[in-house]
Design a protein around this motif. Structure first.
Motif, PDB file in Angstrom:
ATOM      1  N   UNK A   1       1.040  -1.162  -0.288  1.00 44.49           N
ATOM      2  CA  UNK A   1      -0.107  -0.212  -0.079  1.00 44.49           C
ATOM      3  C   UNK A   1       0.874   1.351   0.345  1.00 44.49           C
ATOM      4  N   UNK A   2       2.133   1.116   0.406  1.00 47.32           N
ATOM      5  CA  UNK A   2       2.776   2.167   0.819  1.00 47.32           C
ATOM      6  C   UNK A   2       3.950   2.270  -0.574  1.00 47.32           C
ATOM      7  N   UNK A   3       3.620   2.740  -1.901  1.00 49.97           N
ATOM      8  CA  UNK A   3       4.591   3.118  -3.213  1.00 49.97           C
ATOM      9  C   UNK A   3       6.260   3.591  -2.726  1.00 49.97           C
ATOM     10  N   UNK A   4       6.366   4.408  -1.761  1.00 52.35           N
ATOM     11  CA  UNK A   4       7.155   4.037  -1.524  1.00 52.35           C
ATOM     12  C   UNK A   4       8.658   2.873  -1.041  1.00 52.35           C
ATOM     13  N   UNK A   5       8.169   1.999  -0.184  1.00 53.17           N
ATOM     14  CA  UNK A   5       7.949   0.854   0.076  1.00 53.17           C
ATOM     15  C   UNK A   5       8.445   0.283  -0.747  1.00 53.17           C
ATOM     16  N   UNK A   6       7.345   0.116  -1.548  1.00 55.82           N
ATOM     17  CA  UNK A   6       7.797  -1.367  -2.350  1.00 55.82           C
ATOM     18  C   UNK A   6       8.464  -1.180  -3.498  1.00 55.82           C
ATOM     19  N   UNK A   7       9.039   0.762  -3.928  1.00 63.39           N
ATOM     20  CA  UNK A   7      10.170   1.192  -4.829  1.00 63.39           C
ATOM     21  C   UNK A   7      11.396   0.468  -4.295  1.00 63.39           C
ATOM     22  N   UNK A   8      11.670   0.920  -3.132  1.00 61.88           N
ATOM     23  CA  UNK A   8      13.058   0.935  -1.925  1.00 61.88           C
ATOM     24  C   UNK A   8      12.982  -1.188  -1.405  1.00 61.88           C
ATOM     25  N   UNK A   9      12.217  -1.860  -1.673  1.00 61.98           N
ATOM     26  CA  UNK A   9      11.854  -3.155  -1.325  1.00 61.98           C
ATOM     27  C   UNK A   9      12.769  -3.307  -3.333  1.00 61.98           C
ATOM     28  N   UNK A  10      12.267  -3.580  -4.250  1.00 66.77           N
ATOM     29  CA  UNK A  10      12.480  -3.741  -5.549  1.00 66.77           C
ATOM     30  C   UNK A  10      14.161  -3.275  -5.387  1.00 66.77           C
ATOM     31  N   UNK A  11      14.344  -2.375  -5.591  1.00 64.98           N
ATOM     32  CA  UNK A  11      15.579  -1.424  -5.433  1.00 64.98           C
ATOM     33  C   UNK A  11      16.392  -2.286  -4.229  1.00 64.98           C
ATOM     34  N   UNK A  12      16.337  -3.223  -3.527  1.00 60.89           N
ATOM     35  CA  UNK A  12      17.004  -3.987  -2.596  1.00 60.89           C
ATOM     36  C   UNK A  12      17.255  -5.623  -2.899  1.00 60.89           C
ATOM     37  N   UNK A  13      15.875  -6.127  -3.341  1.00 59.51           N
ATOM     38  CA  UNK A  13      15.993  -7.140  -4.599  1.00 59.51           C
ATOM     39  C   UNK A  13      16.942  -7.032  -5.786  1.00 59.51           C
ATOM     40  N   UNK A  14      17.120  -6.195  -6.114  1.00 61.18           N
ATOM     41  CA  UNK A  14      18.235  -6.150  -7.185  1.00 61.18           C
ATOM     42  C   UNK A  14      19.513  -6.343  -6.536  1.00 61.18           C
ATOM     43  N   UNK A  15      19.473  -5.096  -5.712  1.00 65.30           N
ATOM     44  CA  UNK A  15      20.918  -4.891  -4.533  1.00 65.30           C
ATOM     45  C   UNK A  15      21.128  -6.320  -4.517  1.00 65.30           C
TER      46      UNK A  15
END
Length: 225
Positions: A118-132
């Protein structure tokens, strides 16, 4: 232990949430304290919480068939972890241990999934973390593929170096035992390699802090192999 807004202020995943949403989150978080070398997450556990490291330092490890500990990377204060099991529902893929006294806040599955979806900013950061995570694992595999143990140590030093006031430094380097674990070599090899680099003037140590004085020469040693 009672959590306050100040405790989660430096958690990067939550930085874009409003004060009201952070306050609501505080009521959902479960605080935990861990001692040095205590297991925070055990590989294979059927767990799906989201974790926030408030203070201290953790290491992500696995074990070889012979039982030898193999290190992957470190988790620093202000970071989150546990998102893989949260997303796919599978058991933990690695163990996580505290390298020093650590304070952790745990967000149960239901609240964690609500936060994630439900929080776009959290979703984006989670995706970036997975890429990392994928990048770190790939880099680790490349490093272990180097046949020279000293060069695996050199690669690890280059990986952890960051620029501070115009110098390349490692503020909180892994211990020699941890470097040995992460590079699949012995502590004696790590000690000898660091001593040789100091003698050559490529690095210096001030307490625990390591300064790299000649990154090009360090890269040259790796490329020669």
């Amino acid at each position: 232990m009672t959590l306050t807004l100040g405790d989660i202020e430096h958690v990067a995943l939550l930085s874009d949430l409003s004060v009201d949403k952070k306050q609501l989150l505080l009521n959902q978080l479960l605080p935990r304290q861990f001692k040095r070398n205590e297991v925070v997450v055990q590989k294979g556990q059927p767990s799906s919480e989201l974790f926030f490291l408030l203070s201290g330092r953790l290491k992500v490890v696995d074990y070889s068939p012979s039982g030898r500990e193999v290190g992957f990377f470190f988790i620093e204060a202000g970071s989150h972890f546990g998102e893989l099991a949260l997303i796919d529902g599978k058991p933990r893929s690695a163990s996580i241990l505290a390298t020093e006294k650590a304070s952790i806040a745990i967000l149960p599955k239901q609240h964690a999934r609500t936060l994630m979806y439900t929080e776009p900013s959290v979703s984006e950061k989670l995706l970036k973390q997975l890429a990392n995570i994928i990048r770190q694992n790939n880099e680790h595999m490349v490093m272990l593929g180097n046949t020279s143990a000293p060069n695996r140590v050199n690669i690890l030093l280059m990986k952890y170096a960051s620029e501070v006031n115009g110098q390349l430094v490692i503020e909180k380097p892994p211990t020699q035992s941890e470097i040995a674990m992460m590079t699949n070599t012995t502590r004696e090899t790590v000690s000898r390699t660091l001593s040789q680099l100091i003698e050559q003037g490529l690095i210096s140590k001030d307490g625990k802090r390591i300064t790299i004085h000649n990154m090009e020469a360090l890269e040259g040693l790796v490329l020669e192999c």
